[in-house]
Write a protein that holds these residues in place. Structure first.
Motif, mmCIF file in Angstrom:
data_model
loop_
_atom_site.group_PDB
_atom_site.id
_atom_site.type_symbol
_atom_site.label_atom_id
_atom_site.label_comp_id
_atom_site.label_asym_id
_atom_site.label_seq_id
_atom_site.Cartn_x
_atom_site.Cartn_y
_atom_site.Cartn_z
ATOM 1 N N PHE A 226 4.823 -6.169 0.416
ATOM 2 C CA PHE A 226 4.576 -4.760 0.722
ATOM 3 C C PHE A 226 3.527 -4.180 -0.212
ATOM 4 O O PHE A 226 2.556 -3.557 0.225
ATOM 5 C CB PHE A 226 5.873 -3.956 0.614
ATOM 6 C CG PHE A 226 5.658 -2.467 0.645
ATOM 7 C CD1 PHE A 226 5.445 -1.814 1.847
ATOM 8 C CD2 PHE A 226 5.643 -1.722 -0.531
ATOM 9 C CE1 PHE A 226 5.230 -0.448 1.885
ATOM 10 C CE2 PHE A 226 5.428 -0.359 -0.507
ATOM 11 C CZ PHE A 226 5.228 0.284 0.715
ATOM 12 N N ILE B 198 0.207 2.578 4.022
ATOM 13 C CA ILE B 198 1.420 2.417 4.834
ATOM 14 C C ILE B 198 1.116 1.668 6.129
ATOM 15 O O ILE B 198 1.867 0.775 6.539
ATOM 16 C CB ILE B 198 2.048 3.794 5.121
ATOM 17 C CG1 ILE B 198 2.616 4.397 3.832
ATOM 18 C CG2 ILE B 198 3.139 3.688 6.177
ATOM 19 C CD1 ILE B 198 3.071 5.830 3.966
ATOM 20 N N LEU B 199 0.013 2.011 6.785
ATOM 21 C CA LEU B 199 -0.350 1.314 8.017
ATOM 22 C C LEU B 199 -0.648 -0.165 7.756
ATOM 23 O O LEU B 199 -0.300 -1.023 8.574
ATOM 24 C CB LEU B 199 -1.559 1.995 8.655
ATOM 25 C CG LEU B 199 -1.284 3.340 9.326
ATOM 26 C CD1 LEU B 199 -2.565 3.930 9.883
ATOM 27 C CD2 LEU B 199 -0.259 3.204 10.431
ATOM 28 N N SER C 269 0.775 -1.902 5.455
ATOM 29 C CA SER C 269 2.083 -2.510 5.221
ATOM 30 C C SER C 269 2.794 -2.789 6.538
ATOM 31 O O SER C 269 3.492 -3.805 6.675
ATOM 32 C CB SER C 269 2.934 -1.599 4.339
ATOM 33 O OG SER C 269 2.304 -1.390 3.084
ATOM 34 N N ILE C 270 2.628 -1.909 7.511
ATOM 35 C CA ILE C 270 3.208 -2.152 8.839
ATOM 36 C C ILE C 270 2.576 -3.388 9.466
ATOM 37 O O ILE C 270 3.263 -4.242 10.045
ATOM 38 C CB ILE C 270 3.020 -0.916 9.741
ATOM 39 C CG1 ILE C 270 3.803 0.274 9.180
ATOM 40 C CG2 ILE C 270 3.465 -1.223 11.173
ATOM 41 C CD1 ILE C 270 3.544 1.573 9.911
ATOM 42 N N TRP C 271 1.258 -3.485 9.342
ATOM 43 C CA TRP C 271 0.571 -4.666 9.874
ATOM 44 C C TRP C 271 1.072 -5.937 9.193
ATOM 45 O O TRP C 271 1.323 -6.948 9.855
ATOM 46 C CB TRP C 271 -0.930 -4.507 9.647
ATOM 47 C CG TRP C 271 -1.746 -5.700 10.048
ATOM 48 C CD1 TRP C 271 -2.171 -6.024 11.297
ATOM 49 C CD2 TRP C 271 -2.225 -6.737 9.180
ATOM 50 N NE1 TRP C 271 -2.900 -7.187 11.270
ATOM 51 C CE2 TRP C 271 -2.945 -7.654 9.974
ATOM 52 C CE3 TRP C 271 -2.125 -6.971 7.814
ATOM 53 C CZ2 TRP C 271 -3.555 -8.777 9.444
ATOM 54 C CZ3 TRP C 271 -2.736 -8.106 7.289
ATOM 55 C CH2 TRP C 271 -3.435 -8.998 8.101
ATOM 56 N N ALA D 111 3.967 -6.412 7.833
ATOM 57 C CA ALA D 111 5.345 -6.680 8.246
ATOM 58 C C ALA D 111 5.381 -7.433 9.569
ATOM 59 O O ALA D 111 6.209 -8.334 9.769
ATOM 60 C CB ALA D 111 6.117 -5.368 8.354
ATOM 61 N N VAL D 112 4.490 -7.078 10.483
ATOM 62 C CA VAL D 112 4.412 -7.798 11.757
ATOM 63 C C VAL D 112 3.931 -9.224 11.531
ATOM 64 O O VAL D 112 4.496 -10.182 12.087
ATOM 65 C CB VAL D 112 3.479 -7.057 12.732
ATOM 66 C CG1 VAL D 112 3.290 -7.862 14.012
ATOM 67 C CG2 VAL D 112 4.024 -5.675 13.059
ATOM 68 N N LEU E 38 -2.790 -0.117 15.618
ATOM 69 C CA LEU E 38 -2.521 0.829 14.538
ATOM 70 C C LEU E 38 -3.677 1.796 14.348
ATOM 71 O O LEU E 38 -3.470 2.989 14.090
ATOM 72 C CB LEU E 38 -2.233 0.063 13.242
ATOM 73 C CG LEU E 38 -0.891 -0.665 13.179
ATOM 74 C CD1 LEU E 38 -0.808 -1.543 11.938
ATOM 75 C CD2 LEU E 38 0.278 0.326 13.181
ATOM 76 N N TRP F 66 -3.475 5.838 14.714
ATOM 77 C CA TRP F 66 -3.931 6.747 13.661
ATOM 78 C C TRP F 66 -4.975 7.716 14.201
ATOM 79 O O TRP F 66 -4.961 8.917 13.902
ATOM 80 C CB TRP F 66 -4.504 5.940 12.496
ATOM 81 C CG TRP F 66 -4.661 6.722 11.221
ATOM 82 C CD1 TRP F 66 -4.400 8.045 11.025
ATOM 83 C CD2 TRP F 66 -5.121 6.232 9.962
ATOM 84 N NE1 TRP F 66 -4.653 8.408 9.729
ATOM 85 C CE2 TRP F 66 -5.113 7.306 9.054
ATOM 86 C CE3 TRP F 66 -5.551 4.984 9.520
ATOM 87 C CZ2 TRP F 66 -5.519 7.179 7.726
ATOM 88 C CZ3 TRP F 66 -5.943 4.855 8.196
ATOM 89 C CH2 TRP F 66 -5.922 5.936 7.308
#
Length: 553
Positions: A66, A117-118, A120-122, A124-125, A148, A152
């Motif tokens: 992260f 944050i975006l 980190s989302i990427w 995570a996937v 994403l 945004w």
């Protein structure tokens, strides 16, 4: 004791290394835009983070990265948007020095954190794709990144797409935007970085394959007979399968990079029709009035004088119309008719697009007005994309009552409608006011509705010089995507004229008073992006999701 200390230092370095690599690669992506403009780094700057995330996904011992991915996003968006600090100090608005610094730091930190944050989302996937094939990871990683960015850009805070790292220096690849908007350029950057990263992460498998290949050759009775007879070390001849395995990802990345640039070059090389009957000679006035003066009577006097004199000079040169900056005359619509600029329009009979304030009940809009050759207002465009905090209060329905009690003003700024069209005496135009340059959908809609040329009006006086150059880069992308000529007028720079291939015909100085006239041409073509919008992102998401389900089953 020394061995233990070295071991401890080695562990500490190995612990910090992922964070240092992620942050450094984010910095590399951040310097691709103005003021440095090292655009070529965008094609490799994402690869280190990709390697880190994929390595973590394959190792059960490593946790979700992260913080590294968050640091990459913070570094990229933070450096690219560092011009936000240019709003400080806001003492000319009545904000004390220290609160002004706090507001600027908060805005800069918030938008940078949102980018983190975006990312980190990427990540995570991507973490859930550790067991997937490399080509599928590249496809899904590209699709999620584009998705994403689309998410945004649908909100109020948007500027630093990966696509704009290529503008204005790599106009060839920016032409992919004619196919599916800026996400076509973003997808190209992500997929090339992904292929490079996958080639790196598969190097261990390659080394194992290399060893197996060498052993198998030694076991063959005829494999190295000739070499052994003459006393030479065993050498492989002919085609080497492991060598192909080593280079296939890099070869694919290089081939794709060349192919995408060839496609862009084909689009870039198409001739631009310049029919005499479609010509329109437009003049631009860059008034160069510091924002700290605009609220004062002296500032208004200077603005009225500079824009009126500039209009008269351009009218005497025989222009068809004159474009002014956002808020060129800081007055409400009801007071516009009494200004010397409108009086000059009535006298000279040359069409003018004047930036001022529109009125909607007790509220006001930042607007661009069309004055015909008789000095009458025939059309008005209201700024639809407002800057959060700077131009409107988020969640106004919840906290608006509190703000209204604290504010001494009876009026507040509101946004214009999203589906506006801007008709002029020369046909329908594509209008954009300042921040809207970052939102391609605004331009696409107006082009699809018949907009024949772009009028961009802006005021970047309160930011550092890198911001207006990035702003110019955004306008270049919009001109290419819609295949339109563009005239851009700003208060302090950079004003410019751009052709449909993104080539800058003229650009002003910075913090200078200037007037300039250029001939642009009205066009009614429709690119694939104007017709279909961003069709690539849904296609990537659907196809990658379907293939992932198929592989999983």
């Amino acid at each position: 004791m020394q061995k233990k200390q070295n071991k401890y230092q080695g562990k500490e370095l190995s612990f910090l290394l992922p964070y240092l690599i992620s942050f450094a690669s984010g910095v590399l992506m951040g310097v691709t835009v103005a003021p440095i403009g090292a655009w070529f780094l965008a094609w490799i700057a994402l690869a280190p983070l990709w390697v880190l995330v994929v390595t973590s996904s394959k190792s059960k011992k490593q946790s979700f990265p992260f913080l590294p991915s968050f640091l990459w996003g913070m570094a990229y968006h933070g450096i690219a948007l560092s011009w936000i600090m240019g709003i400080h100090p806001m003492t000319w608005l009545g904000v004390p020095w220290w609160p002004s610094l706090a507001i600027a730091l908060f805005c800069w930190g918030f938008i940078s954190a949102l980018g983190g944050i975006l990312l980190s989302i990427w990540a995570a996937v991507m973490l859930r794709l550790g067991e997937q094939k490399s080509w599928l990871r590249v496809l899904i990683g590209t699709a999620v990144w584009c998705g994403l960015e689309s998410l945004w850009s649908a909100g109020p805070l948007w500027w630093s797409s990966l696509a704009y790292t290529q503008s204005p220096h790599n106009l060839v690849i920016v032409h992919l935007g004619q196919l599916s908007g800026p996400n076509a350029v973003t997808a190209a950057i992500v997929v090339v970085n992904g292929l490079i990263a996958e080639g790196w992460t598969n190097r261990r498998d390659t080394e194992n394959a290399e060893r197996i290949f060498s052993v198998s050759r030694q076991l063959l009775p005829f494999g190295n007979a000739k070499s052994e007879q003459v006393g030479e070390p065993a050498q492989r001849t002919g085609f080497s399968a492991p060598l192909w395995f080593v280079n296939k990802y890099l070869a694919t990345a290089a081939g794709l990079l060349i192919t995408l640039h060839l496609i862009g070059f084909i689009l870039y090389s198409r001739p631009v029709a310049q029919l005499p009957e479609a010509a329109l000679k437009v003049g631009i006035v860059q008034g160069n009035i510091p924002n700290r003066l605009l609220r004062s009577s002296e500032g208004f006097r200077r603005a009225e004088e500079n824009y009126t004199n500039g209009y008269i000079a351009l009218a005497n040169q025989g222009v068809d119309a004159v474009l002014t900056a956002e808020g060129a005359l800081p007055v409400f619509q009801r007071n516009l008719m009494a200004t010397t600029l409108v009086a000059a329009v009535k006298e000279k009979g040359v069409v003018a697009w004047i930036g001022a304030f529109g009125e909607t009940g007790r509220s006001y809009t930042i607007s661009l007005f069309t004055f015909n050759n008789r000095g009458e207002i025939v059309s008005r465009y209201d700024k639809a994309k407002l800057v959060p905090l700077g131009e409107y209060i988020p969640f106004e329905g919840i906290i608006g009552g509190i703000v209204q009690r604290l504010s001494p003003l009876d009026a507040h700024q509101v946004a214009g409608a999203a589906n506006q069209v801007f008709d002029t005496p020369f046909g329908r135009a594509i209008a954009s006011i300042c921040y809207e340059s970052a939102f391609p959908e605004q331009f696409r809609y107006q082009a699809a509705a018949g907009g024949q040329f772009i009028l961009s009006s802006s005021n970047d006086a309160h930011y550092s010089p890198s911001m207006p150059f990035q702003h110019h880069a955004q306008d270049i992308m919009r001109a290419i995507e819609t295949d339109r000529w563009s005239a851009r007028a700003t208060n302090t720079g950079y004003s410019a004229f751009v052709d449909p291939h993104g080539r800058t015909l003229w650009i002003s100085g910075y913090n200078t008073y200037e007037t300039h006239a250029e001939t642009i041409y009205r066009r009614q073509t429709k690119t694939l992006y104007v017709r279909w919008g961003d069709w690539l992102t849904p296609l990537l998401l659907i196809s990658s999701g379907g293939l992932w389900l198929f592989q999983k089953r």
